[in-house]
Design a protein around this motif. Structure first.
Motif: not given
Length: 183
Positions: A23-24, A99-100, A103-104, A107
């Protein structure tokens, strides 16, 4: 292309994290519930990221970290106690996973794996023993015939290589051929 492998004991949890990452904007994500499945997937790819829990049914995270191929990063997901026991060599995030943060971190780590892979690809490949012998013999002949030091002979071969646009082994072969043809 790099891959993200999510290896958690409960396949539903692995699929949930996979869905969040998809989703990201992340692509090429595989979810599995054993370390052996994660290793099979990792060995199919050149680089990537393995997201693992502290303990999988068939292996501890530290064993998995040792078995994953080069150019793979490892992200440990676990409780605060588990993460603190992991030590400083492993990147980790604590549960419950935000989630934040996930994801970070993914990445960042995927970028690191990509960077390490590209940097290693730029390194010149190791010369074979035969190629080293060509250079060594060319240096010895230049040292003997032209009274050069070893460093001067090496620099001469290196400069000729750069000037002619050939690699050092080809230049050393040319030097050997020229000197032997004169004899």
């Amino acid at each position: 292309m790099s891959i993200i492998i999510v290896a958690l004991p409960k396949i539903e949890d692995a699929k949930r994290i996979r869905r969040i990452l998809t989703d990201h904007g992340f692509e090429n994500i595989v979810s599995c519930n054993t370390a052996s499945a994660a290793l099979i997937e990792a060995n199919r790819h050149q680089r990537g990221l393995v997201i693992s829990s502290y303990k999988l049914p068939d292996m501890h995270y530290s064993q998995l970290a040792q078995c994953i191929p080069d150019y793979f990063e490892m992200l440990l997901i676990g409780s605060a106690t588990t993460v603190s026991a992991a030590g400083s060599g492993i990147m980790a995030i604590t549960t419950p996973v935000k989630i934040y943060d996930l994801v970070n971190t993914v990445e960042l780590m995927a970028g690191q794996a990509e960077k390490r892979y590209k940097k290693a690809k730029k390194k010149p490949k190791k010369r074979s023993e035969r190629e080293e012998n060509y250079i060594k013999n060319a240096k010895l002949l230049l040292m003997e015939r032209n009274h050069l030091s070893e460093e001067e002979a090496f620099r001469y071969i290196q400069k000729c290589s750069m000037d002619s646009g050939t690699n050092m082994v080809e230049t050393a072969q040319m030097v050997l051929t020229l000197i032997y043809d004169e004899c």
